[in-house]
Write an enzyme that holds these catalytic residues in place. Structure first.
Site, short mmCIF file in Angstrom:
data_model
loop_
_atom_site.label_atom_id
_atom_site.label_comp_id
_atom_site.label_asym_id
_atom_site.label_seq_id
_atom_site.Cartn_x
_atom_site.Cartn_y
_atom_site.Cartn_z
N GLY A 161 -45.83 28.46 -64.62
CA GLY A 161 -45.93 27.79 -63.33
C GLY A 161 -47.38 27.64 -62.91
O GLY A 161 -48.27 28.33 -63.42
N ASP A 172 -44.44 28.80 -46.31
CA ASP A 172 -44.45 27.81 -47.38
C ASP A 172 -43.07 27.74 -48.04
O ASP A 172 -42.94 27.82 -49.26
CB ASP A 172 -45.55 28.15 -48.39
CG ASP A 172 -46.00 26.93 -49.18
OD1 ASP A 172 -45.59 25.79 -48.81
OD2 ASP A 172 -46.73 27.09 -50.17
N VAL A 228 -49.22 30.95 -63.17
CA VAL A 228 -48.25 32.01 -63.43
C VAL A 228 -47.95 32.08 -64.94
O VAL A 228 -47.70 31.04 -65.57
CB VAL A 228 -46.93 31.75 -62.67
CG1 VAL A 228 -46.04 32.97 -62.73
CG2 VAL A 228 -47.21 31.35 -61.24
N GLY A 273 -50.93 26.20 -55.85
CA GLY A 273 -52.18 26.25 -55.12
C GLY A 273 -52.88 27.59 -55.24
O GLY A 273 -54.08 27.68 -55.10
N PHE A 274 -52.11 28.63 -55.52
CA PHE A 274 -52.71 29.95 -55.57
C PHE A 274 -53.26 30.30 -56.94
O PHE A 274 -54.00 31.24 -57.10
CB PHE A 274 -51.67 31.01 -55.20
CG PHE A 274 -51.15 30.83 -53.82
CD1 PHE A 274 -52.00 30.91 -52.74
CD2 PHE A 274 -49.82 30.56 -53.60
CE1 PHE A 274 -51.53 30.74 -51.46
CE2 PHE A 274 -49.34 30.39 -52.31
CZ PHE A 274 -50.20 30.48 -51.24
#
Ligand SMILES: *[C@@H]1O[C@H](CO)[C@@H](O)[C@H](O)[C@H]1NC(C)=O
Ligand SMILES: *[C@@H]1O[C@H](CO)[C@@H](O)[C@H](O)[C@H]1NC(C)=O
Ligand SMILES: *[C@@H]1O[C@H](CO)[C@@H](O)[C@H](O)[C@H]1NC(C)=O
Ligand SMILES: *[C@@H]1O[C@H](CO)[C@@H](O)[C@H](O)[C@H]1NC(C)=O
Ligand SMILES: *[C@@H]1O[C@H](CO)[C@@H](O)[C@H](O)[C@H]1NC(C)=O
Ligand SMILES: *[C@@H]1O[C@H](CO)[C@@H](O)[C@H](O)[C@H]1NC(C)=O
Ligand SMILES: *[C@@H]1O[C@H](CO)[C@@H](O)[C@H](O)[C@H]1NC(C)=O
Ligand SMILES: *[C@@H]1O[C@H](CO)[C@@H](O)[C@H](O)[C@H]1NC(C)=O
Ligand SMILES: *[C@@H]1O[C@H](CO)[C@@H](O)[C@H](O)[C@H]1NC(C)=O
Ligand SMILES: *[C@@H]1O[C@H](CO)[C@@H](O)[C@H](O)[C@H]1NC(C)=O
Ligand SMILES: *[C@@H]1O[C@H](CO)[C@@H](O)[C@H](O)[C@H]1NC(C)=O
Ligand SMILES: *[C@@H]1O[C@H](CO)[C@@H](O)[C@H](O)[C@H]1NC(C)=O
Length: 831
Positions: free
Chosen positions: A541, A653, A548, A544-545
């Site tokens: 994945g 979110d 993954v 924005g952070f």
């Protein structure tokens, strides 16, 4: 009308303009260099730098294109706060607490950061939200003003990052007022309007003319005429409000001599409370056969009257109780015996700000003086030369407590400081005696410093202490017997201190360790993460952070490893937040297993969810029953965050890509609490929040900046609509349409068939779909107050599931749909 107070001029005052001193004024030009101070050419006010009022932030000049010789000097530079969520100025007015002050904060962006993007942020007064600061453009000047009586000798004015850009400030001013004026039943007074009526000069009036340095704006209106005294050498007889003579010299009257002076406003919130102050003085020398007498009405009811203003003598009219309503409409009209039209010279309107949260308990114990607690912690800071970002209220706002501190909260009473962690802070010398004044402490960690000397006895006398970690210091002498005694029920840790630790201690460590009852937080080295993810091989994945990766723990458990984009945020805060999230455990929340925090390498190790996210899954085939079950799972996760956590956690979110599914399709919310880990200063995060997730953002939150859990409810409503329709939040076609806009017209036409995802192939129970749609529409109500809570949503969705799963959609919709639920969004017309 028994609540009206009228102040009449008492005595004549010879006005010596500019002769008043500025004693008690605090005038700060934020952002000028530390040793600079100056007298403003236009106002004659002395401004100083902010160095002695704040430790944090950086000085910046506005962009030259916004500077000019006509710009007031205070706006040419700003102090900006790229670090930390909350940054506070500490004002210590000479008159101290329980006195009334006018406090004013001024903002002009001027593109100081060359980003060409005006930020939006919050302004706090102490622990309470004062207002949000939203500028229209780079040259817009925003002024926030409040009349406030502090209950402490310190006043904190704090800038709080709300996720929409770096907060800054141009100037900050404090003026003492007379306590006898601007009284309220409760609350402080935020400035709404202050007008110099009928002004003949197009310019604001303030200090020099106004002893209190209120700022009066000229106000004229086409249907009014301006009148003024021809005897401006005569002085006004004053009252306690002391409106400036130059303001009182002019007034307005209706152009139509038999008309009235009318004005009104429509509060955004009809519950808002207002106080109105009208200042009157006759400015014309009347003939013997002339009379000016008038009444004042509000919303058609007499408010005050009759009033005959005296020549050059000030009368101030105000009500003792606040006004509210959806429209507040004033009329000043002449009475039957008046030969002259009514007038008004000056007008002030204030909105009540209820600042309910008490400041952190600074008394802390009946026997101590008011500031012992705060003073104690500041003494500790200076004694040890700590450079911690300790400013403002230690315990508020809750999203940004002081570093190393934790607090307990109960209702509106003062929070208490319960833990202090000064581990590995480079402390030297003896244990600070001031610590004895921190009486509410439960946990004190002084480990891994270079503290020396004897252990003081007072440690044994702290009434609530549960853990005391003194490990890793160089104490000498014997351990006080009281402390040895105390260590039987307090975890006192004193190893590696050059003497033998008391017996029992190790057992106490076991019994009182801080991790007891919490999730066990595993700390991973970056190298270990590299091993776990086999050198970050499989990406599962991206967001924005960060990215993954898939991985395996040593015991074979599959995990998802989220490597976070480097953030300006202090890693210490990162750890604290992760620890907090570790305590949040629920079957419908993806659980945290551990974290990594090595410089720029910050990572989270989370439960692995074999079936990926709902967004991907929806493009395949999910039955109606599965969809409802997913919705219920996700709703339960959110309900837990909102009502099962203290303090409540707002996800911020909620979207299909943040709902993950396990092997057996159990849904769990992911990325909750991320807004805590990444408060706004992470630019990527901001753009993700505002731009990256269009379609889910609560419009009310977007407009008002007032976040509450109903924002999550809105986003969840969008998820529900996606589950029903199979469409994305933004329906892509020739023109992109928001899913709510896409659904609404069809619902109004009773056209449920065309809404439902064709991939369901008609395999659903119509009532169940109807009811689910109604819940979804209630969730996306534009007004957050109308939206249901998540726990209500959970209950309703369970009923949808119980309604039966199959059933063809033939037959008349109206006949099938006999249920009605009490959610006030869809009227019968929608059926
Ligand atoms: C703004 O302009 C004034 C007058 O032109 C000048 O004195 C001052 O240095 C300028 N300030 C900044 C920050 O550019
Ligand atoms: C900036 O905003 C203010 C307030 O809305 C407005 O009066 C002004 O015209 C705007 N200036 C520019 C350059 O857009
Ligand atoms: C405030 O007003 C009161 C009441 O009129 C007056 O007695 C007092 O002197 C005033 N105080 C100051 C500081 O002006
Ligand atoms: C005030 O009075 C003085 C002398 O009485 C006069 O010279 C002056 O022009 C007057 N000022 C105004 C503003 O009327
Ligand atoms: C002036 O006001 C009176 C009372 O409201 C009204 O009857 C009259 O028509 C007005 N005159 C003009 C010229 O508007
Ligand atoms: C008031 O008296 C003046 C003369 O002193 C006269 O011209 C005027 O018409 C009178 N006005 C009224 C309303 O009676
Ligand atoms: C003005 O108010 C008084 C009561 O204070 C009332 O008697 C009078 O009728 C009012 N006048 C008008 C024109 O409404
Ligand atoms: C702070 O204290 C509260 C209440 O005791 C506790 O629930 C919370 O986990 C603590 N937070 C941190 C970051 O230690
Ligand atoms: C504790 O607080 C009291 C009251 O302010 C003060 O007098 C005392 O000096 C403080 N004790 C220490 C050790 O700082
Ligand atoms: C005490 O401090 C040491 C050093 O920071 C730490 O390793 C240990 O876990 C702490 N013990 C407790 C019970 O907090
Ligand atoms: C990573 O794996 C290798 C091989 O299994 C092992 O030798 C090494 O110690 C591991 N490193 C860490 C930090 O776990
Ligand atoms: C594997 O280790 C993790 C982390 O220590 C733990 O949460 C999990 O329960 C373990 N799984 C098994 C099957 O032991």
């Amino acid at each position: 009308m028994g609540f009206l107070y009228v102040l009449l001029g008492g005595f004549a005052l010879i006005a010596l303009v500019n002769a008043q001193d500025q004693s008690g004024f605090i005038s700060i030009d934020c952002g000028i260099s530390e040793d600079f101070s100056y007298k403003d050419e236009t106002t004659n006010i002395y401004y100083t730098s902010d160095a002695q009022y704040i430790d944090t932030g950086v000085n910046m000049n506005i962009s030259p294109e916004y500077n000019s010789t006509t710009l007031q000097q205070q706006y040419a530079n700003v102090r900006s706060f790229p670090q930390g969520i909350k940054n506070c100025y500490t004002l210590r007015p000479a008159q101290g607490k329980d006195n009334k002050y006018l406090i004013r904060a001024l903002f002009m962006y001027g593109n100081y950061d060359a980003l060409d993007k005006v930020p939006e942020f919050y302004l706090y007064l102490g622990v309470n939200l004062w207002d949000s600061v939203a500028l229209n453009n780079a040259s817009d000047v925003v002024m926030k003003e409040i009349i406030h009586t502090p209950s402490t000798n310190y006043i904190y004015v704090c800038l709080v990052n709300s996720g929409f850009g770096v907060p800054f400030i141009s100037a900050l001013e404090l003026r003492p007022l007379n306590n006898s004026i601007y009284k309220t039943q409760s609350g402080s007074l935020g400035l709404f309007a202050r007008y110099d009526m009928g002004s003949t000069i197009d310019q604001t009036i303030r200090y020099g003319n106004d002893v209190y340095d209120r700022i009066w704006s000229p106000y004229n209106f086409a249907k009014w005429d301006s009148i003024s005294t021809k005897f401006s050498n005569d002085s006004f007889s004053d009252n306690n409000y002391k409106p400036p003579s130059i303001v009182m010299e002019t007034a307005v009257r209706p152009s139509n001599a038999s008309g009235s002076v009318d004005f009104y406003w429509s509060p955004a919130d009809s519950n808002s409370q207002f106080y109105v102050y009208m200042h009157f003085a006759e400015v014309e020398k009347l003939q013997v056969n002339q009379t000016r007498e008038f009444n004042v009405s509000v919303n058609g009811e007499l408010w005050y009257g009759p009033l005959v203003p005296d020549y050059l003598s000030i009368t101030t009219v105000y009500s003792q109780s606040p006004l509210s309503g959806s429209e507040i409409s004033f009329s000043i009209y002449k009475t039957a015996k008046s030969t002259l039209p009514p007038i008004i010279n000056a007008l002030e309107i204030y909105m009540v700000k209820q600042l309910l949260q008490s400041p952190t308990n600074q008394e802390d114990g009946m026997f101590q003086s008011v500031f012992a607690f705060f003073d104690a912690i500041m003494k500790i800071k200076s004694l040890y030369g700590l450079t911690k970002n300790w400013q403002g209220d230690p315990c508020a706002p809750r999203i940004s407590l002081w570093d190393g501190l934790n607090c307990s909260y109960s209702g509106f009473s003062s929070p208490q400081i319960i833990s202090l962690n000064l581990s590995s802070s480079g402390l030297t010398g003896e244990i600070a005696p001031s610590i004895s004044n921190l009486t509410s402490l439960e946990d004190l960690d002084l480990s891994n410093n270079s503290l020396t000397g004897q252990l003081p006895e007072f440690l044994a006398e702290m009434p609530f202490l549960k853990t005391l970690n003194l490990t890793g210091n160089n104490f000498s002498g014997s351990i006080p017997s009281l402390l040895v005694e105390k260590s039987k029920n307090v975890a006192v840790l004193v190893e590696s201190n050059g003497y033998n630790e008391p017996r029992d201690t190790n057992e106490d460590v076991q019994a009182y360790g801080p991790n007891k009852g919490k999730g066990v937080l595993v700390h991973y080295a970056y190298d270990e993460l590299r091993n776990i993810t086999r050198n970050f091989e499989r990406v599962i994945g991206k967001g924005g952070f960060g990215t993954v990766y898939h991985g395996y723990l040593k015991n074979g458990t599959q995990v998802a490893v989220k490597m976070l984009l480097p953030s300006a945020h202090a890693s210490k805060q990162f750890q604290t937040e992760v620890e907090l999230l570790m305590t949040v455990r629920h079957k419908n929340l993806v659980s945290f297993i551990g974290y990594c925090d090595e410089g720029p390498n910050m990572g989270l190790v989370c439960e692995y969810m074999a079936n990926g996210n709902l967004q991907e899954l929806l493009s395949g085939k999910l039955s109606w029953k599965q969809r409802l079950q997913v919705a219920i799972d996700a709703a339960q996760g959110l309900d837990y965050l909102h009502s099962g956590c203290r303090p409540p956690i707002i996800h911020r979110d909620v979207k299909t890509s943040n709902i993950l599914l396990s092997e057996n399709l159990q849904a769990k919310m992911a990325d909750f609490g991320f807004s805590r880990i990444f408060p706004a200063e992470d630019a990527t995060h901001v753009s993700t929040r505002v731009v990256g997730t269009p379609g889910y953002l609560d419009p009310e939150y977007y407009q008002t900046q007032q976040l509450n859990e109903k924002s999550d409810v809105y986003s969840f409503g969008i998820v529900l609509l996606e589950l029903i329709t199979g469409q994305a939040a933004i329906v892509r076609s020739n023109v992109n349409t928001h899913i709510v806009q896409w659904v609404s017209p069809m619902l109004e036409g009773g056209d449920i068939q065309n809404i439902v995802d064709p991939r369901l192939e008609g395999d659903f129970h119509l009532n169940s779909v109807w009811k689910t749609t109604e819940i979804a529409m209630a969730c996306v109500d534009p007004a957050s107050i109308q939206r249901p809570t998540m726990s209500c949503v959970v209950t309703e969705l369970k009923e949808c599931l119980a309604m039966g799963i199959t059933g063809r959609t033939h037959g008349k919709i109206k006949e099938e749909n006999e249920d009605s639920i009490e959610m006030n969004v869809m009227g019968p017309s929608a059926r």
